[in-house]
Design a protein around this motif. Structure first.
Motif, PDB file in Angstrom:
ATOM      1  N   UNK A  13       1.839   2.821  15.053  1.00 47.85           N
ATOM      2  CA  UNK A  13       2.249   3.586  13.881  1.00 47.85           C
ATOM      3  C   UNK A  13       3.505   3.016  13.222  1.00 47.85           C
ATOM      4  N   UNK A  14       4.245   2.199  13.979  1.00 47.41           N
ATOM      5  CA  UNK A  14       5.580   1.785  13.546  1.00 47.41           C
ATOM      6  C   UNK A  14       5.578   1.087  12.196  1.00 47.41           C
ATOM      7  N   UNK A  15       4.512   0.351  11.901  1.00 45.01           N
ATOM      8  CA  UNK A  15       4.497  -0.424  10.669  1.00 45.01           C
ATOM      9  C   UNK A  15       4.189   0.442   9.453  1.00 45.01           C
ATOM     10  N   UNK A  16       3.702   1.649   9.709  1.00 42.55           N
ATOM     11  CA  UNK A  16       3.291   2.495   8.586  1.00 42.55           C
ATOM     12  C   UNK A  16       4.451   3.241   7.976  1.00 42.55           C
ATOM     13  N   UNK A  17       4.203   3.701   6.761  1.00 40.55           N
ATOM     14  CA  UNK A  17       5.173   4.595   6.131  1.00 40.55           C
ATOM     15  C   UNK A  17       4.755   6.022   6.411  1.00 40.55           C
ATOM     16  N   UNK A  18       5.684   6.980   6.244  1.00 43.33           N
ATOM     17  CA  UNK A  18       5.364   8.356   6.636  1.00 43.33           C
ATOM     18  C   UNK A  18       4.303   9.028   5.762  1.00 43.33           C
ATOM     19  N   UNK A  19       3.918   8.376   4.660  1.00 44.70           N
ATOM     20  CA  UNK A  19       3.046   9.020   3.664  1.00 44.70           C
ATOM     21  C   UNK A  19       1.834   9.731   4.259  1.00 44.70           C
ATOM     22  N   UNK A  20       1.106   9.067   5.147  1.00 47.07           N
ATOM     23  CA  UNK A  20      -0.129   9.665   5.638  1.00 47.07           C
ATOM     24  C   UNK A  20       0.033  10.513   6.886  1.00 47.07           C
ATOM     25  N   UNK A  21       1.272  10.698   7.344  1.00 44.69           N
ATOM     26  CA  UNK A  21       1.476  11.407   8.602  1.00 44.69           C
ATOM     27  C   UNK A  21       1.492  12.919   8.414  1.00 44.69           C
ATOM     28  N   UNK A  22       1.032  13.630   9.440  1.00 45.20           N
ATOM     29  CA  UNK A  22       1.072  15.092   9.396  1.00 45.20           C
ATOM     30  C   UNK A  22       2.489  15.567   9.694  1.00 45.20           C
ATOM     31  N   UNK A  23       2.722  16.855   9.469  1.00 46.09           N
ATOM     32  CA  UNK A  23       4.042  17.424   9.736  1.00 46.09           C
ATOM     33  C   UNK A  23       4.450  17.253  11.185  1.00 46.09           C
ATOM     34  N   UNK A  24       3.500  17.470  12.086  1.00 45.72           N
ATOM     35  CA  UNK A  24       3.807  17.332  13.504  1.00 45.72           C
ATOM     36  C   UNK A  24       4.153  15.899  13.876  1.00 45.72           C
ATOM     37  N   UNK A  25       3.388  14.952  13.318  1.00 48.97           N
ATOM     38  CA  UNK A  25       3.670  13.535  13.597  1.00 48.97           C
ATOM     39  C   UNK A  25       5.035  13.137  13.046  1.00 48.97           C
ATOM     40  N   UNK A  48      10.273   3.786   3.453  1.00 45.77           N
ATOM     41  CA  UNK A  48      10.606   2.919   4.585  1.00 45.77           C
ATOM     42  C   UNK A  48       9.599   3.126   5.706  1.00 45.77           C
ATOM     43  N   UNK A  49       9.378   2.080   6.461  1.00 46.79           N
ATOM     44  CA  UNK A  49       8.436   2.189   7.562  1.00 46.79           C
ATOM     45  C   UNK A  49       9.037   3.052   8.663  1.00 46.79           C
ATOM     46  N   UNK A  50       8.160   3.532   9.528  1.00 40.95           N
ATOM     47  CA  UNK A  50       8.601   4.354  10.640  1.00 40.95           C
ATOM     48  C   UNK A  50       9.512   3.557  11.561  1.00 40.95           C
ATOM     49  N   UNK A  51       9.184   2.277  11.723  1.00 44.73           N
ATOM     50  CA  UNK A  51      10.057   1.434  12.537  1.00 44.73           C
ATOM     51  C   UNK A  51      11.459   1.385  11.943  1.00 44.73           C
ATOM     52  N   UNK A  52      11.529   1.198  10.630  1.00 38.80           N
ATOM     53  CA  UNK A  52      12.841   1.116   9.984  1.00 38.80           C
ATOM     54  C   UNK A  52      13.611   2.430  10.152  1.00 38.80           C
ATOM     55  N   UNK A 104      10.204  -8.761   3.518  1.00 40.78           N
ATOM     56  CA  UNK A 104       9.258  -7.719   3.892  1.00 40.78           C
ATOM     57  C   UNK A 104       7.895  -8.019   3.275  1.00 40.78           C
ATOM     58  N   UNK A 105       6.877  -7.881   4.061  1.00 40.48           N
ATOM     59  CA  UNK A 105       5.541  -8.154   3.532  1.00 40.48           C
ATOM     60  C   UNK A 105       5.045  -6.954   2.734  1.00 40.48           C
ATOM     61  N   UNK A 106       4.101  -7.223   1.849  1.00 40.54           N
ATOM     62  CA  UNK A 106       3.571  -6.148   1.009  1.00 40.54           C
ATOM     63  C   UNK A 106       2.811  -5.148   1.870  1.00 40.54           C
ATOM     64  N   UNK A 107       3.097  -3.871   1.636  1.00 38.41           N
ATOM     65  CA  UNK A 107       2.497  -2.821   2.451  1.00 38.41           C
ATOM     66  C   UNK A 107       1.125  -2.437   1.893  1.00 38.41           C
ATOM     67  N   UNK A 108       0.336  -1.723   2.700  1.00 37.76           N
ATOM     68  CA  UNK A 108      -0.951  -1.230   2.185  1.00 37.76           C
ATOM     69  C   UNK A 108      -0.768  -0.370   0.941  1.00 37.76           C
ATOM     70  N   UNK A 109       0.352   0.375   0.911  1.00 36.74           N
ATOM     71  CA  UNK A 109       0.628   1.214  -0.269  1.00 36.74           C
ATOM     72  C   UNK A 109       0.728   0.355  -1.527  1.00 36.74           C
ATOM     73  N   UNK A 110       1.335  -0.824  -1.374  1.00 36.94           N
ATOM     74  CA  UNK A 110       1.507  -1.704  -2.520  1.00 36.94           C
ATOM     75  C   UNK A 110       0.148  -2.137  -3.060  1.00 36.94           C
ATOM     76  N   UNK A 111      -0.757  -2.511  -2.157  1.00 38.85           N
ATOM     77  CA  UNK A 111      -2.069  -2.983  -2.610  1.00 38.85           C
ATOM     78  C   UNK A 111      -2.879  -1.841  -3.193  1.00 38.85           C
TER      79      UNK A 111
END
Lengths: 328, 283
Positions: free
Chosen positions: A139-151, A101-105, B1-8
């Motif tokens: 950052x809100x649209x991103x998923x937590x995958x690339x975030x550091x522990x602190x972030x 899930x995205x950070x916003x979600x 929901x739009x496709x995320x960068x992870x998806x691509x």
């Protein structure tokens, strides 16, 4: 005291039924946290501090006793209006955020559950919360995958703030982070408390962190509070022998010796108290025990209005040597 | 929901695996052929009750690329329409089995306690029986029909999804984000669907693709045994069975229909393997 108590823990006991025995995880604990204050609960693994946190946030129910948040009793079943007022920040920021899930979600979820604001209001609030924890709203649209522990931990804190809670329960919020990141998170927590008037209940085993963040400390040992008082008093003049041990266990590097210094005549092994033990739970590890320690379980008594301890053979008030080693 | 960068990113990684791309190509061709069977098949009329004894039992040649059967029907046309039967079977079966099994696994795994015990014991009972035997028993009770064959295969297939999802839910429900959602007061349905299910989805999708091949195979096995779609509906399993009576002289009947089944199973398996590799690395 400075104000009305926001959180009151009254004679709370929690027993777990095991296959063959019963575990008394929290044993008749009473505590109060004033509004805008920070109480740290310290103790080693198995001391019951995490169970106490679970009872307060409501993931488990107490076996007996009562917990009050203001005028509301906190049972295991609680209504949404009550849940809104307490938030938890967990120890492991890697597990705290849903990887899909995205950070916003993630930050939005508490608002959706509690029906706070419409779509655009939630959107603004997420952006505002991200800024509050010093992250970019981009950052809100991103998923937590690339975030550091602190972030991640900042995002978790932002999520905890989403329902405008009064009490934040922080369960070892910095223990799984790098030391350099720890300092930033602690600074952020201090800043948020100032800005938002939050009350913190802070579970930790790291006394260095206690010094920075907390104003009061409760020391737990085998389910009981053995000493409680203001941070300065606990660090400079600990009375309970177990508090002495904890303070002495802060590793220090002295100038004279080469290595880490740990000189205190305590048994390190945790001996479970024998069946139907009467005396002090710390007796098996305590080199200062007197005869009464075998038979009497010491009560948590006030030495003055702010400082209480449960020790029959306490350190003298001028014992300060052990309190100086912490990371300050 | 739009496709995320992870998806691509995942799609790019998929595209780098030649076998997975081959599988996707096979599946795409088969699906298109099945959808556009009327336009693609050389003799669409041969899919039904068509008889042309003059051209019966012709080996593959330029007119009939895969030959004709005992009553003169074009085998290639019947295979193309047979794919339609097979894909409808696969999609219907999994369309029932996947949601049913996923729901059972979610509820069983998240609720715990008595609900979990009941759901998982029922699952165990179904899993204890060999699927082909159980499906045969179900179909054998009634008159063979395509609907019944699908229902029978679905009935033996959902427990696999229940068990798969149950296992994932058991571990995911201890994750911090699930605990956090519960403490904030999110409903069990919201937690199961919104927090847990998205984390099971890649695994379910992978198994879905692998299972398409297997369901087609099981469906073909049923019709091979005479428990599938009744004549004259073109069915790959039935075609293999019918052609087997004319081996080895009219070899193309069984071999082409069998090869068609093989191609479909291969295609879906390659896609499934490719998806699994992609999802494994994204975690």
């Amino acid at each position: 005291m400075t104000g009305p108590a926001l959180l009151r823990v009254c004679n709370v006991t929690k027993r777990f039924k095991l296959a063959h025995a019963e575990l008394l995880a929290v044993d008749d604990v009473s505590l109060e946290v004033q509004k805008f204050d920070t109480l740290a609960i310290v103790g080693e693994s198995g001391s019951g501090k995490s169970t106490l946190a679970n009872l307060i946030v409501g993931s488990e129910g107490a076996s007996s006793g009562a917990i009050w948040l203001g005028d509301t009793e906190l049972g295991a079943r609680r209504d949404k209006a009550t849940r809104r007022r307490i938030a938890l920040v967990q120890q492991n920021p890697y597990s705290a955020l849903n990887p899909r899930k995205s950070i916003r979600a993630a930050i939005e979820l508490p608002m959706i559950v509690h029906g706070l604001g419409d779509r655009s209001a939630r959107r603004r609030k997420v952006d505002e919360l991200l800024r509050r924890v010093h992250l970019s709203p981009a950052l809100a649209a991103r998923r937590p995958l690339g975030l550091s522990g602190g972030e991640r931990q900042r995002v978790a804190i932002a999520r905890a703030l989403a329902t405008d809670p009064e009490l934040l329960v922080l369960d070892e919020p910095t223990s799984s982070l790098d030391v350099s990141v720890q300092a930033h998170i602690l600074a952020l927590l201090l800043e948020l408390q100032q800005e938002l008037g939050l009350t913190y209940l802070f579970i930790t085993h790291d006394l260095g962190v206690v010094r920075v963040l907390a104003r009061r400390v409760a020391v737990m040992y085998q389910g009981r509070v053995v000493e409680e008082g203001p941070v300065e008093a606990i660090f400079s003049a600990p009375r309970h022998r177990y508090t002495n041990l904890l303070l002495a266990s802060i590793p220090t590097v002295s100038d004279e010796d080469d290595g880490v210094k740990l000189d205190w005549p305590f048994e390190q092994a945790i001996a479970p108290p024998p069946e139907g033990a009467q005396g002090c739970a710390f007796r098996p590890r305590c080199p200062f025990a007197i005869a009464a320690c075998d038979t009497t379980r010491p009560a948590l008594l006030g030495e003055d209005a702010l400082h209480r301890h449960a020790c029959l053979a306490p350190s003298r008030r001028d014992t300060t040597a052990q309190g100086t080693g912490g990371i300050s | 929901m739009t496709a995320s960068p992870e998806f691509w990113r995942a799609m790019r990684r998929y595209a780098q695996d030649p076998m997975a791309v081959l599988g996707a190509a096979i599946v795409a061709v088969l699906v298109l052929a099945a959808i556009l069977a009327e336009q693609v098949a050389p003799y669409p009329a041969h899919a039904g009750a068509f008889v042309d004894f003059v051209n019966a039992n012709r080996p593959p040649d330029a007119t009939y690329l895969l030959g004709t059967d005992g009553i003169g029907r074009d085998v290639l046309s019947r295979i193309i329409f047979g794919y339609r039967t097979s894909l409808v079977l696969g999609l219907t079966v999994l369309g029932i089995a996947v949601p049913l099994g996923t729901a059972a696994g979610l509820v069983g795994g998240y609720a715990g306690g008595r609900a979990e015990a009941v759901v998982m014991r029922i699952t165990d009972v179904f899993l204890a029986l060999p699927s082909l035997v159980l499906a045969m028993a179900i179909v054998g009770l009634f008159r063979p029909s395509q609907i019944l064959a699908m229902a029978a295969v679905a009935a033996v297939w959902w427990p696999w999804y229940a068990r798969l999802v149950h296992g994932m839910v058991r571990s995911i429900r201890l994750e911090g984000y699930v605990v956090s959602a519960r403490l904030i007061g999110a409903s069990p349905v919201r937690i199961m669907v919104g927090e847990i299910l998205p984390n099971c989805a890649p695994t379910i999708l992978t198994k879905f693709s692998l299972d398409m091949g297997l369901v087609i195979l099981l469906g073909a096995s049923l019709s091979f045994l005479g428990l599938g779609a009744p004549a004259p509906i073109p069915d790959l399993g039935t075609m293999v069975a019918d052609g087997a009576n004319y081996l080895p002289d009219q070899w193309w009947l069984s071999v082409t229909a069998g090869g068609a089944i093989f191609l479909a199973v291969l295609g879906f398996n390659l896609v499934g393997d490719g998806l699994r590799d992609v999802f494994d690395t994204t975690g």
